[in-house]
Each structure stands twice: as C-alpha cells, then as structure tokens.
Design a protein around this motif. Structure first.
Motif, PDB file in Angstrom:
ATOM      1  N   ARG A   1      13.925   6.853   4.472  1.00 18.33           N
ATOM      2  CA  ARG A   1      14.561   5.924   3.530  1.00 18.33           C
ATOM      3  C   ARG A   1      13.797   4.592   3.494  1.00 18.33           C
ATOM      4  N   LEU A   2      13.394   4.133   4.683  1.00 19.34           N
ATOM      5  CA  LEU A   2      12.747   2.825   4.755  1.00 19.34           C
ATOM      6  C   LEU A   2      11.285   2.859   4.307  1.00 19.34           C
ATOM      7  N   MET A   3      10.630   4.008   4.487  1.00 16.07           N
ATOM      8  CA  MET A   3       9.215   4.096   4.096  1.00 16.07           C
ATOM      9  C   MET A   3       9.039   5.226   3.084  1.00 16.07           C
ATOM     10  N   PRO A   4       9.461   4.996   1.835  1.00 16.93           N
ATOM     11  CA  PRO A   4       9.408   6.072   0.842  1.00 16.93           C
ATOM     12  C   PRO A   4       7.974   6.583   0.673  1.00 16.93           C
ATOM     13  N   GLY A   5       7.874   7.885   0.558  1.00 17.27           N
ATOM     14  CA  GLY A   5       6.547   8.476   0.348  1.00 17.27           C
ATOM     15  C   GLY A   5       5.864   8.873   1.647  1.00 17.27           C
ATOM     16  N   LEU A   6       6.401   8.420   2.782  1.00 16.97           N
ATOM     17  CA  LEU A   6       5.781   8.785   4.067  1.00 16.97           C
ATOM     18  C   LEU A   6       6.102  10.254   4.381  1.00 16.97           C
ATOM     19  N   PRO A   7       5.061  11.099   4.520  1.00 18.97           N
ATOM     20  CA  PRO A   7       5.344  12.503   4.826  1.00 18.97           C
ATOM     21  C   PRO A   7       5.879  12.660   6.264  1.00 18.97           C
TER      22      PRO A   7
ATOM     23  N   MET B 135       0.850  -1.205   0.000  1.00 18.62           N
ATOM     24  CA  MET B 135       0.000   0.000   0.000  1.00 18.62           C
ATOM     25  C   MET B 135       0.883   1.253   0.000  1.00 18.62           C
ATOM     26  N   GLU B 136       0.508   2.196  -0.846  1.00 14.50           N
ATOM     27  CA  GLU B 136       1.327   3.421  -0.918  1.00 14.50           C
ATOM     28  C   GLU B 136       0.741   4.526  -0.063  1.00 14.50           C
ATOM     29  N   PHE B 137       1.617   5.378   0.461  1.00 13.93           N
ATOM     30  CA  PHE B 137       1.120   6.520   1.234  1.00 13.93           C
ATOM     31  C   PHE B 137       0.533   7.566   0.286  1.00 13.93           C
ATOM     32  N   VAL B 138      -0.529   8.204   0.730  1.00 19.11           N
ATOM     33  CA  VAL B 138      -1.110   9.282  -0.071  1.00 19.11           C
ATOM     34  C   VAL B 138      -0.300  10.543   0.238  1.00 19.11           C
ATOM     35  N   SER B 139       0.076  11.293  -0.824  1.00 22.63           N
ATOM     36  CA  SER B 139       0.898  12.470  -0.545  1.00 22.63           C
ATOM     37  C   SER B 139       0.084  13.489   0.266  1.00 22.63           C
ATOM     38  N   LEU B 140       0.815  14.168   1.125  1.00 17.80           N
ATOM     39  CA  LEU B 140       0.209  15.057   2.117  1.00 17.80           C
ATOM     40  C   LEU B 140      -0.727  16.098   1.493  1.00 17.80           C
ATOM     41  N   ASN B 141      -0.276  16.626   0.362  1.00 19.12           N
ATOM     42  CA  ASN B 141      -1.041  17.676  -0.302  1.00 19.12           C
ATOM     43  C   ASN B 141      -2.448  17.234  -0.704  1.00 19.12           C
ATOM     44  N   LYS B 142      -2.631  15.912  -0.792  1.00 19.19           N
ATOM     45  CA  LYS B 142      -3.961  15.410  -1.178  1.00 19.19           C
ATOM     46  C   LYS B 142      -4.928  15.405  -0.001  1.00 19.19           C
ATOM     47  N   TRP B 143      -4.398  15.373   1.210  1.00 16.17           N
ATOM     48  CA  TRP B 143      -5.341  15.390   2.339  1.00 16.17           C
ATOM     49  C   TRP B 143      -5.232  16.633   3.211  1.00 16.17           C
ATOM     50  N   ILE B 144      -4.144  17.393   3.049  1.00 13.20           N
ATOM     51  CA  ILE B 144      -4.094  18.720   3.671  1.00 13.20           C
ATOM     52  C   ILE B 144      -3.627  19.672   2.567  1.00 13.20           C
ATOM     53  N   PRO B 145      -4.546  20.165   1.742  1.00 11.87           N
ATOM     54  CA  PRO B 145      -4.102  21.014   0.627  1.00 11.87           C
ATOM     55  C   PRO B 145      -3.393  22.270   1.152  1.00 11.87           C
ATOM     56  N   TYR B 146      -2.196  22.512   0.616  1.00 11.51           N
ATOM     57  CA  TYR B 146      -1.485  23.727   1.024  1.00 11.51           C
ATOM     58  C   TYR B 146      -0.662  24.258  -0.132  1.00 11.51           C
ATOM     59  N   ASN B 147      -0.483  25.572  -0.153  1.00 14.04           N
ATOM     60  CA  ASN B 147       0.352  26.200  -1.178  1.00 14.04           C
ATOM     61  C   ASN B 147       1.646  26.704  -0.578  1.00 14.04           C
ATOM     62  N   GLU B 148       1.514  27.334   0.585  1.00  9.37           N
ATOM     63  CA  GLU B 148       2.703  27.886   1.229  1.00  9.37           C
ATOM     64  C   GLU B 148       3.522  26.777   1.866  1.00  9.37           C
TER      65      GLU B 148
END
Ligand code: PEP
Ligand code: MN
Length: 366
Positions: free
Chosen positions: A188-194, A1-14
């Motif tokens: 390194r061990l959990m790529p994609g984890l924010p 299972m892949e981690f969902v990138s942070l921006n998809k669940w906490i939208p932010y620009n700054e």
C-alpha cells in the motif's frame, strides 16, 4: 522514482515466476545438477544459491565463498537461467557484479542494520543491477522500507521485496512466522513495488511450502523464492526446508492461480458483500466510540471515589465471559483474545489520562 515492473527485468509467462536453487552452493556438481533440473521447469526463471552464508552461531558451514561465482556463471551459460546471490558487504557486491551475477539479494540479517544497508547502497551506486530486499528478521516495517529507500537512493528502481517471515517468540508451527499485514501494508505504501514470498524460510519445513505459497499468491504476490536441493536430507544448510526439483514441480502444479479481478457479475456480487462490510465497520466504530466514552465516564467516577483504574477480577471475568461468547459465535481464540486486550488497553489508557487530568486540576487549585 517509479519501480520498474518485474516482468521487464525477469521476463516470465507462467504465473508465478519462481526463483529456485539451493540454500547454499556446496559443490560444482550439486549446483550444476540442480540448475539443469530446474531449468526444465517453465516457472523457474532465476537460480539462487547462497555462497556467503550468515549463520546464527559460529562454527557452522559459512558458504564456499567466491569460488561458486564461477559455478553460477556456468549455470547462466549452460541453462540460460538468471542468477542471484546474497550480498552482505561491499566486497560481496564487487565480486558478484564482476562475476556477472544478474540479480543481488540482501538478506534478512543485513536489512536490520542501516549501517550495513547504507554500505551496500554506496557500493551499488553507479552499478546497474536489480536488487531483492528481504524483510528484516524483526517485524519492523519501517526498517524494511528504510532499506528499500536506501537502495532506491543509490539509483536503483529494479527492486523487489521478499517476505520471508519474522523471528518471533511464539512460532505457531512456522520457523519464521509470516505476518501478512506487513507486506500488505508495504504494497500500500510503495505502489508498484513487486512482492515475492519465500515460503522456505517462513515454514522451515518442506511440507509447509505448498500452503504458504498458495496464500502468498492469493495475496497477489508475484513470485516465489523456494530453496531447492538435489538431496535435501544431506544439505549442509536448511536441510528440513529444501525440496527436490521434482517436488518443486509438484508444488507448482498444485498451485491454484486466481484472478486478481472478477467478471462483471462476480464484481457485482462482491460489491454487495463489500457494502455489508462497510455497514458493519461503521457500526463497529460507533460502538467502539461509545464504549470509550463510557470508559471516560468511569475514569471520572473512579477518580471522584478514589478507586483504582484496574480491577483485575472484573477484567478476568469480562475476558472469560467474552471468550466463551466469541467461541460460541465461531470467532477464533487468538483473534478475540487480541481484540479484547486491545480494547481493554485503550480503556485503561483513557482512564489513566482522565485520572492524570483530574489530579493536575486539583494540584493547580491547591
Ligand atoms: C537464504 O535465503 O538462504 C537466507 C539466509 O535467507 P534469510 O536472509 O531470509 O534468512
Ligand atoms: Mn536458507
């Protein structure tokens, strides 16, 4: 299972995105006033407040409890900020989810206990909500990974890890000194984890938040969780480390945002420096291997001549001599001391196994 990138669940620009709010919710007014001020800061996307507080010793303020869930609901409605609270038991999960809290976080004292984390994972099964997982209070990467895996197994992939420092005997000016290698190894061990940094608990002091936050960003952490109070001096918990919303704004303004990748030109220069480092590392490994071969020879020699492995005087002299040399070369005291101890430990280890092997051979022949 892949981690969902942070921006998809906490939208932010700054950059960085910020979770801010008081260590503890104390009163409805305090919560609403803090949230109103924070919602004017573009970086702040999530409002935090502890409502069930894990206190080291009994008798302190242990949080206002579920009454604050209604206050957080108001925060969400009136400011548009997402909300997050710490959950430590299945009952907390149930209450927080029923109250419409957007994100849950698991605290450092809970992450140390796999039974508790498992109970939370079970309570979270079938519930679609993001979870932030702080590092355990002790510097144990496996325990942290274990907690993340338990939450993942309960069907969650909107997860982020929070580095909040570790309880240590030597505090070196921090409340919970950071050990940056641990979150780096986790990435390194959990790529994609924010990764998020909590400079408030690391520093334990408002004056340290700026520099810790900068370091976290320079290590490619994506967000910051910063405790914010309208009147820090009179906060019921963690008063020394909380900042006012105005101070938070100033800290964020002063942060320098660097690029994760340089231009073609800067990358080329970096490449040259990296090649130098690769060469030096290769030589260092050769030298260390040679040093350990000599340790092996010494083990054989000491065994033959019935001499003990550790000669304290020699070790003391060697240590001070190398420390002086290193200092003259500008190496930091702590680094060199750690390195010398590590090399010495390995050398003792090698000599010990030589002694054992030689003793065994003699015993077998008798
Ligand atoms: C908190 O965030 O207020 C808290 C109790 O944090 P930690 O679990 O990191 O000690
Ligand atoms: Mn706190």
């Amino acid at each position: 299972m892949e981690f969902v990138s942070l921006n998809k669940w906490i939208p932010y620009n700054e950059k960085p995105f910020v979770i801010a709010g008081p260590c503890s919710a104390e009163t409805e007014d305090q919560v609403m006033e803090t949230a109103r001020l924070l919602s004017a800061i573009p970086h702040v996307k999530v409002f935090r407040a502890g409502i069930w507080k894990p206190r080291t010793r009994p008798g302190g303020f242990e949080g206002v409890g579920k009454v604050a869930l209604g206050w957080l609901n108001r925060v969400k409605k009136e400011t548009g900020l997402l909300t997050t609270v710490e959950v430590a038991t299945p009952e907390h999960v149930e209450l927080a989810v029923a109250a419409g809290i957007d994100i849950l976080w698991i605290g450092a004292r809970t992450v140390v206990n796999p039974f508790s984390v498992q109970e939370l994972a079970e309570a979270l099964t079938g519930i679609d909500i993001p979870v932030l997982i702080k590092n355990p209070v002790n510097p144990d990467l496996k325990l942290w990974i274990g907690a993340i895996e338990r939450i993942m197994k309960s069907g969650h992939n909107r997860i982020a890890a929070i580095h909040r420092g570790f309880s240590q005997h030597e505090k070196l000016g921090f409340r919970y000194p950071p050990i940056w290698e641990i979150p780096i190894e986790l990435m390194r061990l959990m790529p994609g984890l924010p990764l998020i940094c909590d400079p408030s608990h690391i520093g334990g002091n408002a004056s340290l938040i700026q520099s810790i936050s900068q370091q976290a960003l320079d290590l490619e952490m994506q967000g910051l969780m910063i405790e914010t109070h309208t009147d820090p001096l009179n906060a019921l918990t963690d008063s020394k480390q909380q900042v006012t919303p105005l101070h938070l704004q100033e800290i964020l303004n002063n942060l320098i945002i660097r690029n994760p990748k340089g231009t073609y030109e800067t990358e080329r220069n970096l490449e040259a420096l990296r090649r130098d480092i690769d060469n030096i590392d290769e030589q260092m490994i050769e030298l260390l291997a040679r040093r350990m071969e000599i340790a092996h020879e010494m083990g054989v020699f000491k065994h033959k001549n019935n001499i003990t492995i550790l000669q304290l005087r020699r070790w003391k002299e060697l240590f001070s001599d190398r420390m002086v040399r290193g200092r003259d070369k500008g190496l930091s005291h702590q680094f060199l001391a750690n390195l010398l101890r590590l090399v010495h430990e390995e050398s003792i280890q090698i000599q010990t196994s030589v002694m054992k092997k030689e003793d065994n051979e003699i015993n077998e022949n008798n």
